[in-house]
Write an enzyme that holds these catalytic residues in place. Structure first.
Site, mmCIF file in Angstrom:
data_model
loop_
_atom_site.group_PDB
_atom_site.id
_atom_site.type_symbol
_atom_site.label_atom_id
_atom_site.label_comp_id
_atom_site.label_asym_id
_atom_site.label_seq_id
_atom_site.Cartn_x
_atom_site.Cartn_y
_atom_site.Cartn_z
ATOM 1 N N ARG A 185 -53.572 23.673 -46.369
ATOM 2 C CA ARG A 185 -54.913 23.483 -46.880
ATOM 3 C C ARG A 185 -55.426 22.119 -46.404
ATOM 4 N NH1 ARG A 185 -55.430 28.116 -47.504
ATOM 5 N NH2 ARG A 185 -55.708 29.312 -49.438
ATOM 6 N N HIS B 151 -59.843 28.484 -39.521
ATOM 7 C CA HIS B 151 -59.058 29.069 -40.619
ATOM 8 C C HIS B 151 -58.710 30.521 -40.299
ATOM 9 C CE1 HIS B 151 -58.048 28.690 -45.147
ATOM 10 N NE2 HIS B 151 -57.226 29.524 -44.536
#
Lengths: 334, 334
Positions: free
Chosen positions: B243, B291
């Site tokens: 993350r 992502h």
């Protein structure tokens, strides 16, 4: 008067082709152990002929030089040539093939680095890194779906040391590997199945990755041409780390434009450096590097060390390592 | 009157945020087996509150949506939430943590794809592919020496399923792997040695590759900050597939500018999409993707299938798979 020491000539490149300053000769480092046992003559291409007179051994540190053929008439005592490269095609002229001169090469040094380059190319294509970089240059956030590498299939053309190390590395990450070589066979320790290169168009369609790791010989010149490229699986990825002449570049450009082939990752070319007007430079589906797939940090040291070890054997009268079959043009597998 | 069927609400994204056309709802495919056994309510974020009334289960197909917290007061009957993602950090609000609702995630689906992305990033950096592409865009033939991957070392922060699969894949190509987790330990089956993440600055300097595969928790927020980055080995490569908030981006930019770090390959960011004014976009030593490291072809199908399997267990009263420890914020290892 003592017995004459053996003479080893070392052909070195020059830093810049135009200078004649002998200090610019790019000599290999680490040959001191040999210098104590033999007369070592460092030369450039222009001086090769006279440096070969009376010499028993030649170390081609300038491994792609075509100078040997020209200097051949002056090679009056030559017994052994060691080439600091895996591919010896530039050296395989007819007079040498017919001679009794033993040729050895740098087999082993490049195996793992080149296998890693091949796997790097497979991963970079699967994960669409080239497109990521282009999007990054435009500050564009573009989500895409990419490909899983595990479970894909690869055909490795060339069952020599580089092809074998590549097979082992690709298998380690779950790629299904098949070889292509002179003779079809089963139960090869590294490849399992080996199909016949001569029959490439009938096999090539079964694979996601097609890797050329073959030496350049009469059989492999133009091997990946119009016919083979017409038969590839749509979206397949061609990786060439062998020799440029094994691929028909015009047919390759056509296959990429037609969309038959998904990508070509090319480290070698028919003409090097690749001419600036080559259409390959500007194609998004082409990845180009400058004949460097095997050249990891420390490669020059490793090449010089390998020569020193072989030269010690030669000076001791022991059997040389990595002897090239000059009829075949590569080191046969034992 | 028959017994009421259980109700499963499915939160779906919309193709375009601005449209209110319900046909634009991007539903998961393959839920038909469940539709025969339960009432399945497909909704967008705006309709989530009312769609949750009376529902026992919620499938977060729109896995990063923050809508659940807002709709929470209407979740009067909720027993189970399944998130179609590995990281559940966006869902871990206090009311949910304190509730009796069971949370499950998509553990397993992304392990191998993300491990492959990490290895792809390692190889692309070692073989200098980004520079090759820039040279190609300028039609420049520039030979360089690259790095061998075999024998290099990697620290994998995060010892969950993704970190473990990454460890196994990296080891398969000869990378020396160490883990970093909550507790230090030896003889871990995948990592061998695991060092303590809390003590990262004292360990990070020993590795060529530093990989963040940790879930976002209080402990991992800002974990890779100024102190850790100051301690890296010169030229080290940071890869973040966990993350964005685990990395202090300002400190990262500084470390890259100072040359402490050789490269950062980033698939996740504190803010996504990465704002166009982020300095990361234009740094040659940064590789950006959107992502997508785990999103290989077929990933949506796999996620929907995984939910269907868990939903069958739930409907049968069997134990759910991939239960998240909501206090920890991830699925603990058995």
């Amino acid at each position: 008067m003592t017995a004459a020491r053996p003479i080893i000539t070392v052909l070195c490149p020059r830093a810049e082709a135009e200078t004649q300053d002998p200090d610019q000769l790019q000599r290999p480092e680490g040959l001191e152990p040999i210098e104590g046992l033999a007369e070592v003559r460092y030369t450039d291409a222009a001086g090769l002929g006279s440096a070969l007179e009376g010499a028993q051994a030649l170390f081609l540190w300038d491994f792609f030089s075509p100078a040997v053929q020209q200097a051949w008439p002056q090679a009056d005592s030559l017994e052994w040539i060691h080439v600091a490269a895996a591919g010896v095609d530039t050296l395989m002229f007819e007079d040498l093939r017919r001679s009794e001169v033993t040729v050895t090469n740098a087999q082993g040094i490049f195996d793992r680095p080149i296998a890693e380059y091949v796997l790097a190319a497979i991963f970079a294509h699967a994960k669409d890194f080239a497109a990521s970089l282009r999007h990054q240059q435009n500050r564009r956030w573009v989500h895409r779906e990419t490909q899983q590498v595990q479970g894909t299939s690869a055909l490795i053309i060339g069952t020599g040391a580089i092809g074998r190390e590549t097979a082992r590395l690709l298998r380690a990450v779950g790629i299904l590997v098949t070889g292509a070589g002179r003779t079809a066979r089963e139960q090869d320790p590294d490849f399992g199945t080996v199909v016949q290169s001569a029959d490439l168009p009938s096999h090539i369609g079964g694979f996601d990755h097609i890797i050329n790791a073959a030496p350049l010989t009469a059989q492999t010149t133009g091997l990946i041409g119009e016919q083979s490229l017409a038969a590839v699986r749509p979206g397949a990825h061609l990786i060439n780390i062998g020799r440029g002449e094994s691929v028909d570049e015009a047919a390759l450009v056509q296959a990429l434009q037609d969309g038959d082939l998904g990508r070509a990752t090319l480290d070698v070319f028919a003409q090097e450096p690749l001419p600036t007007d080559s259409p390959l430079w500007t194609m998004d589906s082409v990845t180009i590097s400058a004949h460097m797939s095997g050249d990891v940090l420390g490669w020059r040291t490793a090449l010089a060390e390998q020569f020193v070890q072989n030269a010690r054997r030669w000076l001791d009268g022991a059997e040389l390592r990595n002897i090239v079959d000059t009829a075949k043009g590569y080191v046969p597998r034992h």
